[in-house]
Design an enzyme around this catalytic site. Structure first.
Site, mmCIF file in Angstrom:
data_model
loop_
_atom_site.group_PDB
_atom_site.id
_atom_site.type_symbol
_atom_site.label_atom_id
_atom_site.label_comp_id
_atom_site.label_asym_id
_atom_site.label_seq_id
_atom_site.Cartn_x
_atom_site.Cartn_y
_atom_site.Cartn_z
ATOM 1 N N LYS A 77 0.345 -0.679 14.583
ATOM 2 C CA LYS A 77 1.054 0.329 13.784
ATOM 3 C C LYS A 77 1.351 1.576 14.602
ATOM 4 C CE LYS A 77 0.282 -0.942 9.040
ATOM 5 N NZ LYS A 77 -0.244 -0.608 7.742
ATOM 6 N N LYS A 131 3.567 -13.233 12.072
ATOM 7 C CA LYS A 131 3.174 -13.211 10.650
ATOM 8 C C LYS A 131 4.364 -12.836 9.754
ATOM 9 C CE LYS A 131 1.081 -9.463 8.816
ATOM 10 N NZ LYS A 131 0.116 -8.457 8.398
ATOM 11 N N LYS A 166 6.038 -7.668 5.245
ATOM 12 C CA LYS A 166 6.894 -6.843 4.379
ATOM 13 C C LYS A 166 7.871 -6.016 5.195
ATOM 14 C CE LYS A 166 2.886 -5.693 1.824
ATOM 15 N NZ LYS A 166 1.937 -4.712 1.428
HETATM 16 P P1 TYM Z 1 -1.478 -5.749 2.792
HETATM 17 O O1 TYM Z 1 -0.938 -4.920 1.697
HETATM 18 O O2 TYM Z 1 -0.799 -5.716 4.122
HETATM 19 O O3 TYM Z 1 -1.535 -7.264 2.358
HETATM 20 C C1 TYM Z 1 -2.105 -7.654 1.113
HETATM 21 C C2 TYM Z 1 -2.803 -8.998 1.261
HETATM 22 O O4 TYM Z 1 -1.887 -9.997 1.706
HETATM 23 C C3 TYM Z 1 -2.407 -10.668 2.847
HETATM 24 N N1 TYM Z 1 -1.272 -11.047 3.712
HETATM 25 C C4 TYM Z 1 -1.050 -12.282 4.155
HETATM 26 N N2 TYM Z 1 -1.713 -13.448 3.965
HETATM 27 C C5 TYM Z 1 -1.211 -14.559 4.533
HETATM 28 N N3 TYM Z 1 -0.066 -14.564 5.284
HETATM 29 C C6 TYM Z 1 0.630 -13.430 5.497
HETATM 30 N N4 TYM Z 1 1.743 -13.455 6.210
HETATM 31 C C7 TYM Z 1 0.137 -12.218 4.916
HETATM 32 N N5 TYM Z 1 0.576 -10.928 4.921
HETATM 33 C C8 TYM Z 1 -0.298 -10.237 4.190
HETATM 34 C C9 TYM Z 1 -3.313 -9.648 3.508
HETATM 35 O O5 TYM Z 1 -4.280 -10.265 4.331
HETATM 36 C C10 TYM Z 1 -3.938 -8.972 2.315
HETATM 37 O O6 TYM Z 1 -5.031 -9.709 1.831
HETATM 38 N N6 TYM Z 1 -5.395 -3.080 4.297
HETATM 39 C C11 TYM Z 1 -4.946 -4.053 3.317
HETATM 40 C C12 TYM Z 1 -5.085 -3.583 1.871
HETATM 41 C C13 TYM Z 1 -6.463 -3.138 1.522
HETATM 42 C C14 TYM Z 1 -7.547 -3.992 1.185
HETATM 43 C C15 TYM Z 1 -8.639 -3.100 0.905
HETATM 44 C C16 TYM Z 1 -7.694 -5.378 1.096
HETATM 45 C C17 TYM Z 1 -6.905 -1.856 1.438
HETATM 46 N N7 TYM Z 1 -8.211 -1.822 1.069
HETATM 47 C C18 TYM Z 1 -9.893 -3.612 0.563
HETATM 48 C C19 TYM Z 1 -8.961 -5.867 0.734
HETATM 49 C C20 TYM Z 1 -10.032 -4.999 0.475
HETATM 50 C C21 TYM Z 1 -3.471 -4.320 3.558
HETATM 51 O O7 TYM Z 1 -2.771 -3.516 4.120
HETATM 52 O O8 TYM Z 1 -3.030 -5.466 2.986
#
Ligand code: TYM
Length: 334
Positions: free
Chosen positions: A115, A197, A200
């Site tokens: 990032k 990956k 978004k």
């Molecule tokens: P975020 O918002 O990027 O993604 C949300 C969830 O989606 C999963 N994910 C994927 N899984 C499989 N293939 C992909 N291409 C893919 N892209 C995203 C992510 O692994 C995630 O589970 N930091 C975290 C949000 C967060 C969080 C937490 C999660 C903040 N606090 C506490 C768990 C516990 C994030 O940015 O996820």
């Protein structure tokens, strides 16, 4: 434990449009685990401002994401679906945990490196300490299990390290959480570059399926998905594009990779891509319909936001008070 049940916490950022990766890697597992745990599903809007956001847009996306959790099938009466920014305990615990996290640990975080390369003009301290806020999210509810995609595993590891360090000093304060990673679909890849990956923030709109894409768009994107010239539908590491399509198809149909390979024996990529596209559309269409219906019911969603925000605050405050006492903050006079 809450009322004899183990605790589950997970969250998603309200930035960009959710992708099929988010659904398969996370949301889908949330649904299967919801009955067995006391669940907290947060819209982690505080994480989102580590990157510049348009305020009106962030607010609107956060509400849409919260609505989408419900549309996907999470019952808001049983599951605590709430905004992170409505529970001050996240920020309070995050500060305390900052004092138990080493810069050396944060320097190793690959997401921070990625990032900061992407947002070179805004490498702020929040982006750097992002994993500590994530640790606070999880530890605040004495969480046992955290269903996430593979990309979040490193953040789970640091959460466990911080919790163990804190417990070693102050006694058994935090539950040590375990990650939950799905058998298939833990890392859904880009349809245009299967070594990357699905994300978004991908600028190539054909690379990701968005949860709100209509059926025609979904089918078109799968037709254009990058594969290879082998011409055989097999599940191996050399055919990354086909491997990814099999993962997606398995997640949508609950079939195993072996079953899929058998099903498409002797068939061409065109047929397979169409079947994958249709299985995704079949999964997303009811979710979209439910979302549009729920979105109209402002009072219902407002009620959930209020009720669940209060519930989350109740449990968060319990942990915060305990932690404040442990580190030596003066007691409150009532
Ligand atoms: P975020 O918002 O990027 O993604 C949300 C969830 O989606 C999963 N994910 C994927 N899984 C499989 N293939 C992909 N291409 C893919 N892209 C995203 C992510 O692994 C995630 O589970 N930091 C975290 C949000 C967060 C969080 C937490 C999660 C903040 N606090 C506490 C768990 C516990 C994030 O940015 O996820």
């Amino acid at each position: 434990m809450i009322d004899g049940k183990k605790v589950l916490f997970s969250g998603m950022q309200a930035t960009g449009n959710l992708t099929l990766g988010n659904y398969i890697g996370a949301l889908k597992n949330w649904l299967t685990l919801a009955d067995d745990y006391e669940c907290f599903y947060s819209v982690v809007d505080m994480h989102s401002i580590t990157v510049r956001q348009d305020p009106a847009e962030l607010r609107s996306r956060a509400r849409k994401l919260l609505t989408l959790y419900i549309a996907a099938g999470l019952d808001p009466k049983k599951n605590c679906i709430y905004y992170q920014s409505h529970v001050s305990g996240h920020a309070e615990l995050s500060w305390i945990l900052n004092c138990f996290t080493y810069m050396g640990e944060l320097n190793r975080m690959t997401q921070f490196k990625d990032k900061s390369a992407k947002h070179a003009d805004n490498i702020n301290a929040g982006l750097y300490t992002y994993p500590v806020l994530m640790a606070a999210d999880i530890l605040l509810y004495q969480t046992d299990v955290v269903p996430v995609g593979k990309d979040q595993l490193q953040h789970l590891e640091i959460t466990r390290d911080i919790a163990q360090r804190f417990n070693a000093i102050y006694g058994d304060v935090f539950t040590i959480p375990e990650p939950f990673i799905g058998k298939t679909g833990a890392k859904i890849m880009s349809l245009q570059d299967p070594t990357k990956k699905m994300s978004k923030s991908d600028e190539n709109l054909n690379a990701s399926i968005y949860l709100m894409d209509d059926k025609d768009t979904i089918i078109r994107k799968f037709k254009r998905a990058v594969t290879d010239s082998e011409g055989i539908i097999a599940y191996n590491d050399t055919q990354a594009g086909i491997h990814n399509l099999i993962d997606i198809y398995c997640a949508c149909t609950n079939k195993t990779p072996d079953e899929v390979v058998k099903e498409f024996e002797g068939k061409g990529y065109g047929d397979f891509k169409l079947a994958v596209g249709e299985s995704v559309a079949d999964l997303l269409t009811p979710l979209q319909n439910k979302f549009f219906e729920l979105e109209k019911d402002k009072a219902y969603i407002d009620g959930i936001i209020k009720e669940n925000g209060e519930k989350a605050n109740y449990y968060a405050t319990k942990t915060i008070r305990k932690v404040q006492k442990k580190v030596g903050f003066p007691e409150r006079i009532r």
